[in-house]
Enzyme design. Sequence first.
Site, PDB file in Angstrom:
ATOM      1  N   SER A 334      71.801  26.669  33.535  1.00  0.00           N
ATOM      2  CA  SER A 334      71.528  27.135  34.884  1.00  0.00           C
ATOM      3  C   SER A 334      71.056  26.026  35.814  1.00  0.00           C
ATOM      4  CB  SER A 334      70.519  28.283  34.818  1.00  0.00           C
ATOM      5  OG  SER A 334      70.615  29.081  35.958  1.00  0.00           O
ATOM      6  N   LYS A 359      75.841  28.674  32.540  1.00  0.00           N
ATOM      7  CA  LYS A 359      75.235  29.813  33.241  1.00  0.00           C
ATOM      8  C   LYS A 359      75.394  29.580  34.734  1.00  0.00           C
ATOM      9  CE  LYS A 359      72.415  33.272  34.150  1.00  0.00           C
ATOM     10  NZ  LYS A 359      72.314  33.097  35.582  1.00  0.00           N
ATOM     11  N   GLN A 363      70.028  35.053  40.287  1.00  0.00           N
ATOM     12  CA  GLN A 363      69.373  36.353  40.361  1.00  0.00           C
ATOM     13  C   GLN A 363      68.265  36.358  41.417  1.00  0.00           C
ATOM     14  OE1 GLN A 363      70.125  34.859  37.249  1.00  0.00           O
ATOM     15  NE2 GLN A 363      71.913  36.197  37.332  1.00  0.00           N
TER      16      GLN A 363
END
Length: 512
Positions: A334, A359, A363
């Site tokens: 990420s 990733k 969010q």
Amino acid sequence: MYKADNWNKLDIIYYYRVFGGVRFVWFRGRTVAALLVLTTVVACSATYALLELPDWKLGSSGVSGKEAGQAALREEEVNKLNKAVSLIERRFLLPTDRNRLLDGAVNGMVESLSDPYSVYKPEEEAEKFNDALQGAFTGIGAELRVENGAVIVESPIRGSPAERAGLQPLDVLLSINGESLQGLTLSEAVTKIRGPKGTKAKLKVQRSGLAEPLDLELVRDRIDLETVHSEMSEDGIGYLTINQFTEDTSAQVAQELKALEARGLKVLLLDVRDNPGGYLQSVVEVADQLLEQGQPIVQSEYRDGERKTDVAQNGAKNDRRYPLVVLMNKGSASAAEILAGALKQSGGAVLIGETTYGKGTVQVPFNGELGDRSLIKLTVYKWLLPDGTWINGEGIKPDIPVAQPDYFQAWRLPRDIELKYDTTGESVSNLQSILAGVGYPADRKDGYFSEETKRAVERFQTSESLPVTGEVDAKTAQRLEERLYAGIQKRENDAQWQAAMNKARELRASAP
């Protein structure tokens, strides 16, 4: 503008500190970085947004804030829910709790999205998350997610009980202390895995490529959070480790860079191995310190296809334009991937190690949106590399692939049985890998406990003043693991670090 302070520090940093804490034990002279011991930083490798998002970007209709607010349930939909609640309360065998029914309904809606990073937390759980942020934490040191009812390891944290036991990304946790984890929600699984410091967590783990599940025993720990550490070599190569991207990481990086530069920094080696991610804004601010002004850092793509590009606003100072080397592995996820990709494509960095986790979504946690203290975390957009590549499920490939020695992948030896001559199995092949890692290699590594494997065990037992039996009992297993872990911490055994330093020295020699 979403502000962490308005979210009681829960919403933005919520998952990578949730249930967990961190303990940094510094070895290697300066003490190593990283006993990050998170009980389970549920899906920690999500990237969390702290940025301006127009209301319509978050609305259910994708049109406007006003129209999105009108997307309430139709009368027939409300009637269906009312009838379901009424039917359950009238006809179900056991007494029911209406709050639990409502929580279950919302949770079911979020689960129907089939997105492992979107979750619902009822009031009690959301409050626990908030409380957990106020101090130290206990746990095993692994980021988890739930997919198709299975609890999957995203990344063990360096130095943690999970790493010591040999947990690896994509391991599936089948049970904890004999209790099945299959089919549980993420919060239910975490509740079972977390526990007081010093307590044991016996995990049954399914690993791809192994016929039988592994039995691993971990001891939970308690620690505090720290994310950045730096060192400096005599020839001007700076080594900067970033373990996570928290709300303080950017300021810590700035401080460490200033100190390195004051000592004559010539080449910077950034280590984001096993970094599970964190703040989107944090990684943007870190990249901003290392790239020229105006260089792209990351693109964000919304549900309608519109894109926004974050660029270096301030840009690196002229004296900060030194060569960059980035160390990464399959546990780099990420936000760590955002940094690696940005420095590669916009800063010419050399990437060394393994292909990253992959990733590529962001969010946002919504606190209080449902009218109470519950929380919904939703995937709201995906992030792309500066050139527009979406690495989700693919990861970023290194320029110089370097695998660690096999013993870096070893796992915990069994304590309930003794490994001895003429036995076979994956536990024996794991033992043979560990023996090689501690300097007592056997003649084979195929899982057969041969005469030479026995002699290797005897030589190790002799060197450690243990009873010389040639069999691996609990005491021998413990000592083997201790010696292996100590060896893994030594830089001379870290093939990836050695390769990165060699490349940094090459860049240093060719620098003007």
